[in-house]
Scaffold this active site. Structure first.
Site, PDB file in Angstrom:
ATOM      1  N   ALA A  62     -25.850  29.037  40.193  1.00  0.00           N
ATOM      2  CA  ALA A  62     -24.757  28.266  40.789  1.00  0.00           C
ATOM      3  C   ALA A  62     -24.188  27.253  39.796  1.00  0.00           C
ATOM      4  O   ALA A  62     -22.965  27.136  39.653  1.00  0.00           O
ATOM      5  CB  ALA A  62     -25.244  27.551  42.056  1.00  0.00           C
ATOM      6  N   GLU A  63     -25.050  26.530  39.107  1.00  0.00           N
ATOM      7  CA  GLU A  63     -24.546  25.543  38.149  1.00  0.00           C
ATOM      8  C   GLU A  63     -23.828  26.222  36.990  1.00  0.00           C
ATOM      9  O   GLU A  63     -22.814  25.727  36.504  1.00  0.00           O
ATOM     10  CB  GLU A  63     -25.657  24.638  37.626  1.00  0.00           C
ATOM     11  CG  GLU A  63     -25.109  23.582  36.684  1.00  0.00           C
ATOM     12  CD  GLU A  63     -25.947  22.336  36.562  1.00  0.00           C
ATOM     13  OE1 GLU A  63     -25.551  21.477  35.753  1.00  0.00           O
ATOM     14  OE2 GLU A  63     -26.960  22.202  37.258  1.00  0.00           O
ATOM     15  N   SER A  64     -24.322  27.359  36.578  1.00  0.00           N
ATOM     16  CA  SER A  64     -23.688  28.080  35.475  1.00  0.00           C
ATOM     17  C   SER A  64     -22.283  28.533  35.837  1.00  0.00           C
ATOM     18  O   SER A  64     -21.337  28.313  35.077  1.00  0.00           O
ATOM     19  CB  SER A  64     -24.538  29.290  35.072  1.00  0.00           C
ATOM     20  OG  SER A  64     -25.798  28.880  34.604  1.00  0.00           O
TER      21      SER A  64
END
Length: 141
Positions: A62-64
């Site tokens: 998700a952060e990527s």
């Protein structure tokens, strides 16, 4: 000269070499005017000891994808992006296949961005709902 969708995705994946994205086999697979989609295989490499997808691997996906989305939509000659907060609500267990993360903007400010990231399995079942705040900071020349 306009860059094609395929070229942009290939370029995004090329800059992921020797990073966490490569380690987790995360790849960008689609984008549009206001979204970016990435996928990650669910294999024992990203399992918890009991054989299900680790929430930390889901958060890394998700952060990527959220950080990449912020990066794509700013002037990277002048700014760089950093994640400043992420939340994740895990709703369903996954043991195999692929999961997909689609990042869309809730707020696209000059300095801060807020993204909604929905993680689904191959059958489009909701696996996790994440929120990511990013910040665009000026590059020092």
């Amino acid at each position: 000269m306009q860059i094609s969708k395929e070229e942009l995705i290939a370029k995004a994946n090329a800059v992921s070499k020797n990073t966490l994205l490569e380690t987790l086999s995360i790849e960008m697979v689609d984008f549009g005017e206001d979204f970016l989609v990435a996928r990650m295989p669910v294999t024992p490499r990203v399992h918890q000891p009991d054989g299900v997808l680790h929430g930390g691997a889901t958060a890394a996906l998700a952060e990527s994808v959220g950080s990449f989305a912020s990066h794509i939509f700013i002037d990277t000659d002048k700014f760089f992006v950093r994640g400043i907060e992420i939340t994740a609500n895990h709703l369903k267990s996954v043991t195999e296949g692929y999961i997909y993360a689609k990042a869309t903007f809730l707020h696209r400010g000059r300095t801060t961005q807020l993204l909604d990231i929905r993680v689904t399995d191959e059958a489009d079942n909701l696996v996790s709902v994440c929120r990511l705040s990013t910040i665009s900071l000026p590059k020092n020349k």
